[in-house]
Scaffold this active site. Structure first.
Site, short mmCIF file in Angstrom:
data_model
loop_
_atom_site.label_atom_id
_atom_site.label_comp_id
_atom_site.label_asym_id
_atom_site.label_seq_id
_atom_site.Cartn_x
_atom_site.Cartn_y
_atom_site.Cartn_z
N GLU A 161 0.96 -12.18 -2.82
CA GLU A 161 -0.49 -12.42 -2.72
C GLU A 161 -1.20 -12.20 -4.05
O GLU A 161 -2.36 -12.58 -4.22
CB GLU A 161 -1.10 -11.54 -1.61
CG GLU A 161 -1.32 -10.07 -1.96
CD GLU A 161 -0.05 -9.21 -1.94
OE1 GLU A 161 1.06 -9.76 -1.80
OE2 GLU A 161 -0.19 -7.98 -2.10
N ILE B 219 5.25 -3.60 -7.55
CA ILE B 219 4.43 -2.40 -7.79
C ILE B 219 5.03 -1.24 -7.01
O ILE B 219 4.97 -1.22 -5.78
CB ILE B 219 2.97 -2.63 -7.36
CG1 ILE B 219 2.37 -3.84 -8.09
CG2 ILE B 219 2.13 -1.38 -7.63
CD1 ILE B 219 1.02 -4.28 -7.57
N ARG B 220 5.62 -0.31 -7.72
CA ARG B 220 6.31 0.83 -7.08
C ARG B 220 7.09 0.34 -5.85
O ARG B 220 6.94 0.82 -4.74
CB ARG B 220 5.29 1.93 -6.69
CG ARG B 220 4.66 2.59 -7.92
CD ARG B 220 3.67 3.67 -7.55
NE ARG B 220 2.59 3.16 -6.73
CZ ARG B 220 2.42 3.44 -5.45
NH1 ARG B 220 3.23 4.27 -4.84
NH2 ARG B 220 1.42 2.93 -4.80
N CYS C 204 6.19 -5.30 0.49
CA CYS C 204 6.27 -3.98 -0.15
C CYS C 204 6.19 -2.84 0.88
O CYS C 204 7.14 -2.64 1.62
CB CYS C 204 5.19 -3.89 -1.22
SG CYS C 204 5.66 -2.79 -2.55
N HIS D 35 4.81 -8.57 -4.29
CA HIS D 35 3.47 -8.92 -3.80
C HIS D 35 3.15 -10.39 -4.08
O HIS D 35 2.50 -10.69 -5.09
CB HIS D 35 2.43 -8.05 -4.51
CG HIS D 35 2.38 -6.64 -4.05
ND1 HIS D 35 1.52 -6.20 -3.08
CD2 HIS D 35 3.11 -5.56 -4.41
CE1 HIS D 35 1.69 -4.91 -2.86
NE2 HIS D 35 2.66 -4.49 -3.67
N GLY E 227 0.86 -1.18 0.00
CA GLY E 227 0.00 0.00 0.00
C GLY E 227 0.89 1.22 0.00
O GLY E 227 1.85 1.27 -0.75
N GLU E 228 0.60 2.14 0.87
CA GLU E 228 1.42 3.35 0.96
C GLU E 228 1.99 3.43 2.37
O GLU E 228 1.26 3.65 3.33
CB GLU E 228 0.53 4.56 0.62
CG GLU E 228 1.28 5.84 0.39
CD GLU E 228 2.38 5.71 -0.67
OE1 GLU E 228 2.12 5.14 -1.75
OE2 GLU E 228 3.51 6.16 -0.38
N SER E 229 3.29 3.24 2.47
CA SER E 229 3.90 3.11 3.80
C SER E 229 3.75 4.37 4.65
O SER E 229 3.60 4.28 5.87
CB SER E 229 5.37 2.74 3.66
OG SER E 229 6.06 3.72 2.91
N ARG F 255 12.71 3.54 -1.00
CA ARG F 255 11.32 3.50 -1.51
C ARG F 255 11.28 3.80 -3.01
O ARG F 255 12.14 4.50 -3.52
CB ARG F 255 10.45 4.51 -0.78
CG ARG F 255 10.29 4.24 0.69
CD ARG F 255 9.41 5.31 1.33
NE ARG F 255 8.11 5.35 0.68
CZ ARG F 255 7.35 6.44 0.60
NH1 ARG F 255 7.76 7.57 1.11
NH2 ARG F 255 6.18 6.39 -0.01
#
Ligand code: GLN
Length: 189
Positions: A175, A137-138, A79, A173, A47-49, A109
């Site tokens: 998952e 992903i990023r 991630c 990821h 997600g967004e850390s 990051r």
């Protein structure tokens, strides 16, 4: 017992699905009250850390979770989750966002750029096997792993899977792919 999946933000539902396929009970950890439920494992999703770290801190969940991790609770961090676990961030990334900081690694990051940051790779993971699919992903990159951390996999020379005791940190990821081996490894910790 069950696995608590941190569900403040990000890609948590897919982790629940993969763990359910392996017969593991899960529940979503959303509030400090959920910390009183009975669980012996933790998933920190992507997600967004920065958002996740701030929410954790505001809800007062960072301290209690850190204590349980330090006491030996197994963690699967993917991630953004890996960024939360890292003890150090690359200097240009470190804006003082609250983190768990329990794993002896330095992480950068968005290491592959923000626009072209998503790609798929296949690599061997030590102790897991060959041809493990990896969706980035990023994604962050582990720029340095300290003596307590063991690198399990590299892609193009970059460490992308790191283990420190029962903490498993992945830059990608797992998952999002059908391969269950990394979730299996987590459940075996
Ligand atoms: N770029 C995100 C961050 O820095 C991580 C992306 C992800 O979790 N897929 O927090």
């Amino acid at each position: 017992m069950a696995t608590a999946v941190l569900a403040l933000q990000g890609a948590f539902a897919e982790h629940e699905a993969r763990l359910a396929e392996l017969g593991e009970k899960t529940f979503e950890l959303r509030s400090p009250e959920d910390l009183a439920r009975s669980f012996d494992r933790l998933v920190l999703p992507g997600g967004e850390s920065t958002v996740q770290g701030r929410l954790h801190e505001e809800l007062g969940m960072l301290g209690p979770l850190r204590e349980r991790i330090v006491d030996g609770m197994p963690v699967l961090a993917t991630c953004a989750g890996l960024i939360l676990l890292a003890q150090r961030l690359a200097a240009h990334d470190d804006k003082g966002t609250p983190r768990l900081a329990t794993m002896d690694v330095t992480v950068e990051r968005n290491a592959y750029g923000r626009q072209l940051g998503s790609f798929h790779a296949v690599a061997e993971v030590a102790g897991v096997g060959r041809d493990v699919p990896m969706t980035f992903i990023r994604a962050p990159r582990v720029v340095d792993a300290g003596p307590k951390a063991q690198v399990l996999a590299r892609v193009n020379g970059d460490a992308v899977a790191v283990r420190q005791g029962v903490q498993l940190g992945l830059a990608f990821h797992p998952e999002l792919d059908q391969d269950l081996r990394l979730h299996q490894l987590f459940l075996s910790l």
